[in-house]
Design an enzyme around this catalytic site. Structure first.
Site, mmCIF file in Angstrom:
data_model
loop_
_atom_site.group_PDB
_atom_site.id
_atom_site.type_symbol
_atom_site.label_atom_id
_atom_site.label_comp_id
_atom_site.label_asym_id
_atom_site.label_seq_id
_atom_site.Cartn_x
_atom_site.Cartn_y
_atom_site.Cartn_z
ATOM 1 N N GLU A 179 0.849 -1.306 -0.187
ATOM 2 C CA GLU A 179 -0.023 0.095 -0.001
ATOM 3 C C GLU A 179 1.030 1.427 0.091
ATOM 4 O O GLU A 179 2.183 1.255 0.213
ATOM 5 C CB GLU A 179 -0.842 -0.005 1.224
ATOM 6 C CG GLU A 179 -2.165 -0.738 1.064
ATOM 7 C CD GLU A 179 -3.265 0.143 0.234
ATOM 8 O OE1 GLU A 179 -2.927 1.014 -0.303
ATOM 9 O OE2 GLU A 179 -4.345 -0.346 0.087
ATOM 10 N N ARG A 236 -6.143 1.366 13.067
ATOM 11 C CA ARG A 236 -5.003 1.900 12.516
ATOM 12 C C ARG A 236 -4.932 2.617 11.425
ATOM 13 O O ARG A 236 -5.934 3.146 10.781
ATOM 14 C CB ARG A 236 -4.090 0.534 12.061
ATOM 15 C CG ARG A 236 -4.867 -0.198 10.847
ATOM 16 C CD ARG A 236 -3.822 -1.050 10.043
ATOM 17 N NE ARG A 236 -4.631 -1.790 9.203
ATOM 18 C CZ ARG A 236 -4.817 -1.580 7.736
ATOM 19 N NH1 ARG A 236 -4.460 -0.224 7.432
ATOM 20 N NH2 ARG A 236 -5.359 -2.296 6.809
ATOM 21 N N ASN A 281 -4.691 4.235 7.344
ATOM 22 C CA ASN A 281 -4.687 3.519 6.231
ATOM 23 C C ASN A 281 -4.262 4.615 4.906
ATOM 24 O O ASN A 281 -3.303 5.267 5.076
ATOM 25 C CB ASN A 281 -6.154 2.995 5.922
ATOM 26 C CG ASN A 281 -6.327 2.016 4.844
ATOM 27 O OD1 ASN A 281 -5.414 0.995 4.773
ATOM 28 N ND2 ASN A 281 -7.419 2.521 3.955
ATOM 29 N N ASN A 322 -10.251 4.808 1.467
ATOM 30 C CA ASN A 322 -9.185 4.679 0.527
ATOM 31 C C ASN A 322 -9.446 5.919 -0.520
ATOM 32 O O ASN A 322 -10.223 6.596 -0.517
ATOM 33 C CB ASN A 322 -9.523 3.477 -0.085
ATOM 34 C CG ASN A 322 -8.466 2.456 0.233
ATOM 35 O OD1 ASN A 322 -7.420 2.766 0.876
ATOM 36 N ND2 ASN A 322 -9.017 1.410 0.770
ATOM 37 N N ASP A 324 -10.054 0.846 -4.445
ATOM 38 C CA ASP A 324 -8.856 0.861 -3.447
ATOM 39 C C ASP A 324 -8.124 2.140 -3.550
ATOM 40 O O ASP A 324 -8.927 3.271 -3.674
ATOM 41 C CB ASP A 324 -7.980 -0.297 -3.512
ATOM 42 C CG ASP A 324 -7.407 -0.427 -2.096
ATOM 43 O OD1 ASP A 324 -6.918 0.374 -1.568
ATOM 44 O OD2 ASP A 324 -7.185 -1.740 -1.739
#
Length: 310
Positions: free
Chosen positions: A33, A116, A118, A163, A213
C-alpha cells in the site's frame, strides 16, 4: 526490472486494456500500500502494512531496499529533501530519510486500539489528508483527518475502509472512497487550505467485480483507482464517468502513483492478504509491485507543509 507478458484477465465486467507491464519488485507484500514518488532522487516508496516494512526503490539503477519498521505504517509524503511524513498505526511521524530516525509529530486516536492508519495523500496546499480504519475492518470505525499547518482535525467519520484519497490538479476538489461501500466520493475544497468547503457527494458506485482501493489523479484530472480483487486499475473523469479499465498483473491491486521522468509510468502495489494457497497459486504475481505504461501523464506529488514552514 522484468517485463511481464500478458497481465491478468481476472477482472470481469468491462472491456479491459492490456498494456506493457514491468515487474518492479518481486518481493511479495502481505498488504502492499501507500506508494509515493520523489522526483529529485527518482525514488519510489511503498509499504507492506502487515509485515511492518517500508520499501525504497531507486528507479534509475533498479536498487531496492527494505526498511523494517517498529509499527504498522501505510503511507508517506515528503516534507523536504531530508524528511518524510509517515502515517502509522498510532499517529503521524517525521522520518529522516538518511538515518531512518522516527519522531512522532501527532497522535491519532491514541485511546482507540481498534484502529490503524490507512490511505493518505498531500493536497496542493501542503495539507496532508490521512485516514484510519479498523484493524479487522470493523464497520464504521474509520475516519479521515487533515493535518493543516501542524494542526490535526477530523473531516469525516463513520467510514469503514477509507481509500482513494486524491485531489484535482487545481486543488479545488478532493476525492475519497469507502471500499466497504464501493463508492467514490468528491468534496469541494478551499484551495488555500485543502479543507472542505462543502459536504461530500457520491461520484461513482462500482458494480462490477472488485473493490475501489487507492487512487491518484493525473495531469488532466482523471482519477486512476486500483481495484482490489479486480486485477485492474480504472480511470474515471472528474464527473464520475468510467473511461478505462487497464489490466494489472495481480488480482489484489491496491494503490497507484505516477513515477519516473515525465511521470509517464504508473507504479501499482498489490497484496496477498486473505488469499489461501490455491488462490495464490492461481495469481502468480500476488503481492508484487509493478510499473504500467498506461499512456497517461501524472504530476509531482505536493510536499507537506508543517506549522513552522513558510
Amino acid at each position: 526490472m522484468t517485463a511481464i507478458d500478458g497481465c491478468s484477465d481476472m477482472g470481469k465486467g468491462r472491456s479491459i486494456e492490456q498494456v506493457a507491464a514491468t515487474l518492479l519488485c518481486a518481493e511479495r507484500c502481505h498488504l502492499g500500500e501507500g506508494p509515493a514518488y520523489d522526483e529529485a532522487s527518482d525514488t519510489a516508496w511503498w509499504f507492506d502494512i502487515v509485515e511492518r516494512r517500508l520499501f525504497e526503490a531507486r528507479l534509475g539503477d533498479s536498487e531496492i531496499f527494505i526498511h523494517p519498521l517498529p509499527f504498522m505504517a501505510s503511507a508517506l509524503a515528503h516534507v523536504d529533501d531530508r524528511r518524510q511524513l509517515m502515517a502509522a498505526e498510532d499517529g503521524l511521524y517525521l522520518r529522516t530519510k538518511d538515518s531512518g530516525v522516527l519522531q512522532q509529530l501527532v497522535a491519532i486516536e491514541p485511546d482507540n486500539p481498534i484502529t490503524r492508519s490507512n490511505d493518505s495523500r498531500a493536497h496542493p496546499s501542503g495539507t496532508f489528508w490521512t485516514s484510519t480504519m479498523g484493524r479487522k475492518a470493523e464497520v464504521g470505525a474509520g475516519s479521515i483527518y487533515a493535518l493543516h499547518r501542524g494542526a490535526l482535525q477530523r473531516l469525516f467519520t463513520g467510514l469503514t475502509i477509507p481509500n482513494a484519497i486524491c485531489f484535482s490538479p487545481d486543488g479545488t476538489m478532493g476525492y475519497f472512497a469507502d471500499t466497504y461501500e464501493n463508492v467514490l466520493y468528491r468534496v469541494p475544497l478551499d484551495l488555500a487550505t485543502g479543507l472542505p468547503s462543502g459536504g461530500p457527494s457520491a461520484l461513482h458506485r462500482r458494480e462490477t467485480p472488485g473493490w475501489l482501493d487507492g487512487a491518484v489523479t493525473d495531469a488532466d484530472g482523471l482519477i486512476w483507482c486500483a481495484c482490489w480483487g479486480g486485477a485492474c486499475v480504472e480511470a474515471f473523469s472528474p464527473d464520475g464517468a468510467h473511461l478505462r479499465t487497464v489490466a494489472a498483473p495481480a488480482l489484489n491491486t491496491s494503490c497507484p502513483v505516477f513515477v519516473g521522468p515525465g511521470y509517464t509510468r504508473l507504479l501499482v502495489t498489490s497484496a496477498y492478504q486473505d488469499m489461501d494457497i490455491s488462490a495464490r497459486a492461481a495469481d502468480p504475481h500476488h503481492g508484487c509491485t509493478f510499473l504500467l505504461d498506461i499512456g497517461a501523464k501524472g504530476r509531482p506529488e505536493p510536499r507537506v507543509k508543517l506549522a513552522a514552514d513558510p
